[in-house]
Motif scaffolding. Sequence first.
Motif, mmCIF file in Angstrom:
data_model
loop_
_atom_site.group_PDB
_atom_site.id
_atom_site.type_symbol
_atom_site.label_atom_id
_atom_site.label_comp_id
_atom_site.label_asym_id
_atom_site.label_seq_id
_atom_site.Cartn_x
_atom_site.Cartn_y
_atom_site.Cartn_z
ATOM 1 N N ASN A 58 46.168 87.260 28.584
ATOM 2 C CA ASN A 58 46.884 85.742 29.138
ATOM 3 C C ASN A 58 47.397 85.195 28.598
ATOM 4 O O ASN A 58 46.991 83.835 28.834
ATOM 5 C CB ASN A 58 45.557 85.625 30.030
ATOM 6 N N ASN A 103 47.730 79.647 27.287
ATOM 7 C CA ASN A 103 47.505 80.392 28.706
ATOM 8 C C ASN A 103 48.148 80.006 29.497
ATOM 9 O O ASN A 103 48.534 79.696 29.840
ATOM 10 C CB ASN A 103 45.844 80.279 28.652
ATOM 11 N N SER A 116 47.895 82.469 32.274
ATOM 12 C CA SER A 116 46.935 82.781 33.851
ATOM 13 C C SER A 116 46.196 81.418 34.215
ATOM 14 O O SER A 116 46.240 80.463 33.312
ATOM 15 C CB SER A 116 45.814 83.104 33.688
ATOM 16 N N HIS A 163 42.210 78.914 29.882
ATOM 17 C CA HIS A 163 43.079 78.061 30.445
ATOM 18 C C HIS A 163 42.743 77.064 30.863
ATOM 19 O O HIS A 163 42.216 76.587 30.726
ATOM 20 C CB HIS A 163 42.770 78.609 31.812
ATOM 21 N N TYR A 179 52.380 77.680 42.389
ATOM 22 C CA TYR A 179 51.499 78.918 42.321
ATOM 23 C C TYR A 179 50.363 79.266 43.058
ATOM 24 O O TYR A 179 49.439 77.884 43.307
ATOM 25 C CB TYR A 179 50.613 79.098 40.663
ATOM 26 N N ASP A 182 51.634 89.253 27.609
ATOM 27 C CA ASP A 182 51.330 88.108 29.304
ATOM 28 C C ASP A 182 52.005 89.103 30.485
ATOM 29 O O ASP A 182 53.215 89.121 30.769
ATOM 30 C CB ASP A 182 52.041 87.357 29.559
ATOM 31 N N THR A 200 55.187 83.991 40.673
ATOM 32 C CA THR A 200 54.139 84.010 41.564
ATOM 33 C C THR A 200 54.660 84.381 43.159
ATOM 34 O O THR A 200 54.944 83.632 43.262
ATOM 35 C CB THR A 200 52.831 83.974 41.152
#
Length: 403
Positions: free
Chosen positions: A132, A160, A162, A202, A210, A265, A370
Motif C-alpha cells: 500500500n 500511501n 490505499s 493512509h 473511488y 503497489d 478503481t
Amino acid sequence: MIESSKYSPVTVVALAFGALLFSATAVNAADFQVLVKRNGNTECTMVGSMLNIDPNTGNVSIDLSADFPCGSSTGYPLPVTAIAAATLSVTGATTVGGGTTGEGTVNLQLNTGLSAVTPGVTCAPDGFTGSNVSITSGWSANLCTSNCGAIATRSVVVQNTSATLDGNITFKAKCTYQDQTNVNLSTARSNINSTPSVTVQHGTAPPANYCQSVTELSNPKGMTDAMRQTSGIVTGGLYAGNISFMNYVTMFGVSANTFPAGSGDTAGYGFPGDNTSTIATNLSRDKYISLQFRAPSNTIWDQRAGYYSFAVNPQNTPFSAAIAPCPGQFDTDPLFPISAACKGEALFSDINWKITSGTTPSCKLEPGKTYYLNVIHAPRGTPSQSGCASATCKVELRNAHSY
C-alpha cells in the motif's frame, strides 16, 4: 551478502590454461613463490609448499604455506571487506503519512563500512518491499558515486496508496566495488535492507472516483450494500468453485505487469485477467454482483482493449450490467457519471472497454482508477425490482481480450 565476486579466499588454487596463468619459482627447499597472472599482468603473489598434478585429470593444485594474501588477509580487497558490513538505517520518524494525502518523508542513512572516501565504491537504491505504498521521489539516483565515504544520507518521499489501510515499506540498497587495477573485476554487496520498517498511514481523502458503497450515489435507486452478493459457485473457466465475488481477480484471474515494476503497489491490480473462458454462476433474486478491480497503471497497457459478453437463463429474464465507479451502480449518476458504452441491458450489445487517458467510443478505463463490474437480474432503471422469477437465475459471462 557478497555477489558476483571474482575473488575467493582459498588455500588451494587450480591451474587454468589460457588467460589466467600460474608460475612457480623456488623460494627455498620447502617453499616456492607462486605468481597468478592474467593477460601477462600479475594479479597476486603467494607462497606454496607443494605442487600436485592429478594423474587422471591433469588438474594442478598448490598447497599454500599461508592464508590467501591477495588484497587482504581474508582474500578480498579491503573495500570489499568493508562494504560487507554496510547497513541502512531509518534516522527519522518510523511512522509517516496520514493527513489528507497519505504522503510523508523517510530519512535514511547508509553506513557503508568504509573508514574514508574510497575510489571505486558506488552505492545506489536497489528497490524496496512493502504494501500500500508508492515512492514519489528520492529513491532513484545513486547514494554516492565512485568515491563513497563512510556515510551517505537520503530523504525519500512516500505515499500511501490505499484509502483505508495503512502500509509499510523497507528500502533496499546496493554497493559495488570496481577494482582499480583491473576493469574486469568488480564485487557487489546487495540486500542492504533498511531497519526498522516504516509505517505509512493512509490519508483521509480517497482517490478521485473511488467509491466503496452504492449509498454514495446521489440516487441509489433503492439499492443497498446488503443486496450485494459476496460469494457463489462458479462453473467453467480457470477458477471454478465457491469463490468470493468481492474482487474481480478471484473470478477472472491476474494479468502480468499491470502496475509499474518496483512500485510495491499491488493491491487490486490484475485486470483484465487470464481467464477468457465462458463462466457461469447463479445470482440470487434481489442481489447484485460487484467485482472490484483497478485498471492497469503500467504504461505497457495503454490503449489495450477488450469486451464482455453476457447471457442469461431464462432468456427473457431482465438483466443489466455495467462497468462503473461504484458497486451496485447500473446507470450514470451526477456524482459518479458513466458513459453509455459502459452499461447495457439484455438483450444488448457487448460492453467494449479500452484502457486510455484519452477519448474513446468504448467504455473508458483510466489507468490506476478503481471500477466495479456490476451485474443484476433487473432493469437498469429500476435495479431494486428483480426480474428473477425464482430464488436464483443463471448468468454467463465471457471476458474477451487477445493478450
